[in-house]
Design a protein around this motif. Structure first.
Motif, PDB file in Angstrom:
ATOM      1  N   VAL A 215       0.837  -1.208   0.000  1.00  0.00           N
ATOM      2  CA  VAL A 215       0.000   0.000   0.000  1.00  0.00           C
ATOM      3  C   VAL A 215       0.865   1.249   0.000  1.00  0.00           C
ATOM      4  N   GLN A 216       1.944   1.230   0.753  1.00  0.00           N
ATOM      5  CA  GLN A 216       2.838   2.383   0.766  1.00  0.00           C
ATOM      6  C   GLN A 216       3.482   2.599  -0.601  1.00  0.00           C
ATOM      7  N   ASN A 217       3.864   1.517  -1.276  1.00  0.00           N
ATOM      8  CA  ASN A 217       4.441   1.652  -2.616  1.00  0.00           C
ATOM      9  C   ASN A 217       3.429   2.233  -3.602  1.00  0.00           C
ATOM     10  N   VAL A 218       2.194   1.724  -3.521  1.00  0.00           N
ATOM     11  CA  VAL A 218       1.153   2.262  -4.405  1.00  0.00           C
ATOM     12  C   VAL A 218       0.904   3.740  -4.115  1.00  0.00           C
ATOM     13  N   ARG A 219       0.943   4.123  -2.846  1.00  0.00           N
ATOM     14  CA  ARG A 219       0.734   5.529  -2.489  1.00  0.00           C
ATOM     15  C   ARG A 219       1.843   6.410  -3.058  1.00  0.00           C
ATOM     16  N   ARG A 220       3.098   5.919  -2.996  1.00  0.00           N
ATOM     17  CA  ARG A 220       4.200   6.698  -3.564  1.00  0.00           C
ATOM     18  C   ARG A 220       4.048   6.839  -5.077  1.00  0.00           C
ATOM     19  N   GLU A 221       3.638   5.750  -5.750  1.00  0.00           N
ATOM     20  CA  GLU A 221       3.397   5.850  -7.192  1.00  0.00           C
ATOM     21  C   GLU A 221       2.271   6.830  -7.501  1.00  0.00           C
ATOM     22  N   MET A 222       1.230   6.799  -6.670  1.00  0.00           N
ATOM     23  CA  MET A 222       0.119   7.728  -6.888  1.00  0.00           C
ATOM     24  C   MET A 222       0.573   9.177  -6.713  1.00  0.00           C
ATOM     25  N   ASP A 223       1.366   9.424  -5.671  1.00  0.00           N
ATOM     26  CA  ASP A 223       1.846  10.793  -5.455  1.00  0.00           C
ATOM     27  C   ASP A 223       2.696  11.263  -6.624  1.00  0.00           C
ATOM     28  N   CYS A 224       3.545  10.380  -7.155  1.00  0.00           N
ATOM     29  CA  CYS A 224       4.380  10.740  -8.305  1.00  0.00           C
ATOM     30  C   CYS A 224       3.515  11.009  -9.533  1.00  0.00           C
ATOM     31  N   GLU A 225       2.504  10.151  -9.757  1.00  0.00           N
ATOM     32  CA  GLU A 225       1.624  10.341 -10.903  1.00  0.00           C
ATOM     33  C   GLU A 225       0.806  11.624 -10.774  1.00  0.00           C
ATOM     34  N   VAL A 226       0.335  11.903  -9.548  1.00  0.00           N
ATOM     35  CA  VAL A 226      -0.424  13.142  -9.328  1.00  0.00           C
ATOM     36  C   VAL A 226       0.450  14.353  -9.594  1.00  0.00           C
ATOM     37  N   GLU A 227       1.703  14.287  -9.175  1.00  0.00           N
ATOM     38  CA  GLU A 227       2.618  15.403  -9.426  1.00  0.00           C
ATOM     39  C   GLU A 227       2.826  15.609 -10.925  1.00  0.00           C
ATOM     40  N   ASN A 228       3.006  14.505 -11.660  1.00  0.00           N
ATOM     41  CA  ASN A 228       3.159  14.621 -13.113  1.00  0.00           C
ATOM     42  C   ASN A 228       1.895  15.178 -13.765  1.00  0.00           C
ATOM     43  N   MET A 229       0.720  14.714 -13.299  1.00  0.00           N
ATOM     44  CA  MET A 229      -0.524  15.212 -13.874  1.00  0.00           C
ATOM     45  C   MET A 229      -0.723  16.689 -13.566  1.00  0.00           C
ATOM     46  N   GLN A 230      -0.327  17.102 -12.359  1.00  0.00           N
ATOM     47  CA  GLN A 230      -0.443  18.523 -12.028  1.00  0.00           C
ATOM     48  C   GLN A 230       0.450  19.371 -12.928  1.00  0.00           C
ATOM     49  N   GLN A 231       1.662  18.875 -13.198  1.00  0.00           N
ATOM     50  CA  GLN A 231       2.556  19.602 -14.094  1.00  0.00           C
ATOM     51  C   GLN A 231       1.983  19.644 -15.510  1.00  0.00           C
ATOM     52  N   THR A 232       1.403  18.504 -15.948  1.00  0.00           N
ATOM     53  CA  THR A 232       0.785  18.479 -17.276  1.00  0.00           C
ATOM     54  C   THR A 232      -0.396  19.442 -17.356  1.00  0.00           C
ATOM     55  N   ILE A 233      -1.168  19.494 -16.266  1.00  0.00           N
ATOM     56  CA  ILE A 233      -2.311  20.419 -16.240  1.00  0.00           C
ATOM     57  C   ILE A 233      -1.841  21.860 -16.343  1.00  0.00           C
ATOM     58  N   GLU A 234      -0.778  22.200 -15.624  1.00  0.00           N
ATOM     59  CA  GLU A 234      -0.259  23.570 -15.702  1.00  0.00           C
ATOM     60  C   GLU A 234       0.232  23.895 -17.109  1.00  0.00           C
ATOM     61  N   ASP A 235       0.934  22.938 -17.730  1.00  0.00           N
ATOM     62  CA  ASP A 235       1.416  23.180 -19.101  1.00  0.00           C
ATOM     63  C   ASP A 235       0.248  23.337 -20.071  1.00  0.00           C
ATOM     64  N   LEU A 236      -0.761  22.480 -19.913  1.00  0.00           N
ATOM     65  CA  LEU A 236      -1.919  22.583 -20.807  1.00  0.00           C
ATOM     66  C   LEU A 236      -2.686  23.882 -20.594  1.00  0.00           C
ATOM     67  N   GLU A 237      -2.760  24.333 -19.360  1.00  0.00           N
ATOM     68  CA  GLU A 237      -3.451  25.598 -19.101  1.00  0.00           C
ATOM     69  C   GLU A 237      -2.743  26.757 -19.793  1.00  0.00           C
ATOM     70  N   VAL A 238      -1.407  26.733 -19.733  1.00  0.00           N
ATOM     71  CA  VAL A 238      -0.654  27.805 -20.400  1.00  0.00           C
ATOM     72  C   VAL A 238      -0.814  27.706 -21.915  1.00  0.00           C
ATOM     73  N   ALA A 239      -0.727  26.473 -22.456  1.00  0.00           N
ATOM     74  CA  ALA A 239      -0.812  26.312 -23.908  1.00  0.00           C
ATOM     75  C   ALA A 239      -2.226  26.528 -24.432  1.00  0.00           C
ATOM     76  N   SER A 240      -3.229  26.227 -23.622  1.00  0.00           N
ATOM     77  CA  SER A 240      -4.609  26.299 -24.094  1.00  0.00           C
ATOM     78  C   SER A 240      -5.291  27.610 -23.780  1.00  0.00           C
ATOM     79  N   ASP A 241      -4.573  28.524 -23.193  1.00  0.00           N
ATOM     80  CA  ASP A 241      -5.217  29.789 -22.818  1.00  0.00           C
ATOM     81  C   ASP A 241      -5.849  30.499 -24.016  1.00  0.00           C
TER      82      ASP A 241
END
Length: 690
Positions: A215-241
């Motif tokens: 469960v701890q390993n899955v949580r770490r993977e989730m946190d990493c994936e969420v961080e990547n998705m947040q970065q992707t969201i920020e990039d898309l927001e800038v590009a899609s403005d």
């Protein structure tokens, strides 16, 4: 005694109130334990059924299935323990306190009521006994009252003793009723924990440790994936403005004209009455050669129209922008849609146009679409005079009427047929402007085309029927109607070879592609034995009339059968006192060959009709000559007859004159003889009688 009794009764009431509250609390524990036991059992059951579930996004995870099966086994054992605990709580906790509440406390209340009744009866008996008179008493009444006092006093005394005994016993039962349920509760919990400790072995602890690590390993993977998705969201927001605008800048976001698939929200126009309509927003997408729509909440899309060999064009709606109309192959079904922006508007038109050419059936549809569209851009013949010709096109492009209809055009293809030995300058007149729209004859005549009765702007019935004046095509035996879209027209120098039509098609389509001219006018082309007519489909007004004898050349494109054109020879033009030839190019619903065949049939019918007319006129001339000769002959005969009659009359007259002369001579002779006999008086009498 009554004061002390009041203290005991108050204590009993307090005990009853407290026991009721404690009973409710313990009953909640018992209900919660039962609910926990049932919930634990249901959880175990659901974990066992996990392997039977079919999740849309989840594959067959054997590790997860086996882990949940292990958990289900443990939780099932815990559910059994909870069931045992519920049974023990019911026997050891709830039963004693329920017995005290329902039996002992209710007994106190019952005895209290009985004691109160007995006390009231005793008081009433004493009151009646006290009212006995001091006078001579009635022995019978005295005996009855005395017996009543005896009975009521005895009943009160016995009831009071039982009541006081129950109140004294209640103090002991109170302690028992408080301690016994708690003792049963604690013993049940201890038994439950003992069963739990026996089931939770070291092997289970190791299993739980491994699951915790996973469960701890899955949580770490989730946190990493969420961080990547947040970065992707920020990039898309800038590009899609810039795309958040409903109509982005087309220079920064140009339309893709090579698409063979398209999806997005469109507003569909639905007619609600004769003149009223409503718009409904739905999700549209292309699937092969079909246009599909799907309303919000629907599981799948439904077919809107088959767009193979269809026609698409932009239309002007009074209340909406970016509207275009799709017409099916047979012309029986059409739909008006509205895009959200100009970019989507152009992409939908280009995509549907590419699908209508069945480019999507090839292996690389987008590459072929790009090559076809590029061929249209490069279709202009590279000659030195093209730049001048390009400049001469601009006024015609800028003077387009705003209300003209538009559509995408068919491509000529990258491998068009080579021209004949005629050069470009011998086919197309140099410095010739291209006209992309039909100019109404009411406002302006086309170059070299005189106004005729068909161009007066009146309504025309395409089937030759009218309630008023007799139409000019009523006697025509051919009436064929086609849906066409006007692409353009230009003056040509030659009208002897079909290459003239091919070259004009290429020039007009190239100019449209270069200047992004999508607009075109949809009309009904009526082919008769006398003329070709372009009729407004909405108002039935004749837009243009082309006399059939002036149509000297007509042809359809060799590859794209939807394109056809004809050359009209007219008098006048840019240079007066000479004949000019103008080539008109149209797009149809894959009926170019049919239209050309219809025009050819009309010319044949007109040719044979002309031959019949000339033969009829010749025969009429011969008949007139014969009739004239016959009239002359009859006149001559009449003259001869008149002469003969006159000669007969003259002869008869001469004979009559001769006989009358002889008669006069005889009469005179006889009269003279009579006169001589009558004498003078007789002569006078005869004269008077005469």
């Amino acid at each position: 005694t009554r004061s002390l009794l009041g203290v005991f009764e108050e204590d009993a009431a307090a005990i009853s109130n407290y026991i009721n509250q404690l009973f409710q609390a313990m009953h909640r524990i018992y209900d919660a334990q039962n609910e926990l036991s049932a919930a634990t059992h249901l959880t175990s059951k659901l974990l066992k059924e996990y392997e039977k579930q079919r999740f849309p996004l989840g594959g067959d995870d054997e590790v997860m299935t086996s882990t949940l099966q292990q958990f289900a086994k443990v939780i099932d054992e815990l559910s059994s323990c909870h069931a045992v605990l519920s049974t023990q709580l019911a026997d050891a906790m709830m039963f004693p306190i329920t017995q005290f509440k329902e039996r002992d406390l209710k007994e106190i209340l019952t005895l209290k009521e009985v004691f109160q009744i007995a006390s009231n009866d005793h008081d009433a008996a004493i009151t009646r006994y006290s009212r006995l008179s001091k006078r001579r008493e009635n022995e019978k009444i005295k005996a009855e009252v005395t017996e009543d006092v005896y009975t009521s006093r005895k009943k009160q005394h016995q009831t009071m003793m039982h009541y006081f005994c129950a109140l004294n016993t209640l103090q002991y039962k109170k302690k028992i009723s408080l301690l016994e349920p708690l003792l049963g509760y604690m013993q049940a919990q201890i038994s439950f924990f003992k069963m739990g400790s026996e089931n939770l072995t070291e092997q289970l602890e190791e299993f739980l440790t491994n699951i915790g690590t996973s469960v701890q390993n899955v949580r770490r993977e989730m946190d990493c994936e969420v961080e990547n998705m947040q970065q992707t969201i920020e990039d898309l927001e800038v590009a899609s403005d810039p795309l958040y605008l409903p109509d982005p800048d087309p220079t920064k976001f140009p339309a893709h004209r090579n698409l063979t698939r398209k999806a997005g929200y469109l507003n569909a126009r639905n007619k609600t009455g004769l003149v009223s309509s409503s718009w409904e927003r739905q999700f549209y997408f292309t699937q092969g050669g079909n246009l599909m729509s799907q309303a919000r909440g629907d599981v799948a899309g439904g077919l809107v129209m088959d767009i193979d060999n269809c026609s698409v064009m932009a239309v002007d709606c009074e209340d909406r922008r970016y509207c275009f109309q799709i017409t099916s192959f047979d012309g029986k079904k059409s739909s008006i849609l509205q895009a959200e922006s100009k970019k989507d508007y152009e992409e939908w038109i280009c995509t549907i146009n590419n699908i209508s050419k069945q480019i999507y059936l090839s292996e690389n549809p987008e590459e072929i679409a790009a090559r076809v569209n590029q061929s249209a851009l490069e279709a202009v013949t590279p000659s030195p005079s093209f730049q001048q010709r390009h400049e001469s096109m601009r006024p015609a492009v800028q003077s387009r009427p705003p209300a003209a209809r538009t559509s995408s055009t068919g491509s000529l293809g990258s491998d068009s047929a080579p021209l004949s030995a005629l050069s470009l300058d011998s086919l197309v007149a140099p410095d010739t402007p291209i006209q992309f729209d039909i100019i109404s004859p009411v406002s302006e005549d086309l170059p070299g085309q005189a106004k005729s009765s068909g161009q007066s702007g009146r309504r025309t019935n395409p089937f030759g029927e009218s309630g008023g004046s007799k139409p000019e095509t009523e006697d025509s035996i051919l009436h064929q109607l086609f849906i066409v879209r006007f692409l353009g027209s230009m003056e040509v120098k030659s009208d002897e070879s079909p290459d003239v039509v091919y070259e004009t098609m290429r020039q007009i389509l190239a100019a449209r592609a270069i200047h992004n001219v999508f607009r075109m006018t949809e009309s009904h082309l009526l082919v008769t034995c006398d003329c070709l007519k372009l009729i407004d489909p909405q108002t039935q007004v004749t837009r243009l009339r082309f006399p059939l004898p002036n149509v000297v050349l007509y042809a359809t494109h060799q590859e794209n059968k939807r394109l056809f054109g004809f050359v009209l020879r007219t008098s006048g033009g840019r240079v007066e006192s000479r004949q000019t030839s103008i080539c008109y190019i149209f797009e149809s619903n894959n009926e170019g060959e049919k239209i050309c065949d219809s025009v050819g049939l009309a010319k044949q019918i007109a040719f044979h009709a002309e031959l019949d007319r000339k033969a009829s006129e010749k025969q009429k001339e011969i008949d007139r000559v014969k009739e004239k000769q016959q009239k002359e002959l009859n006149k001559q005969k009449q003259i001869e007859k008149d002469l003969e009659e006159q000669s007969r009359l003259i002869a008869a007259s001469s004979r009559s004159n001769q006989s009358s002369t002889e008669g006069q001579f005889v009469v005179l002779s006889s009269s003279q003889s009579e006169d001589s006999d009558l004498g003078e008086d007789g002569k006078k009498k005869r004269e008077s009688e005469a």
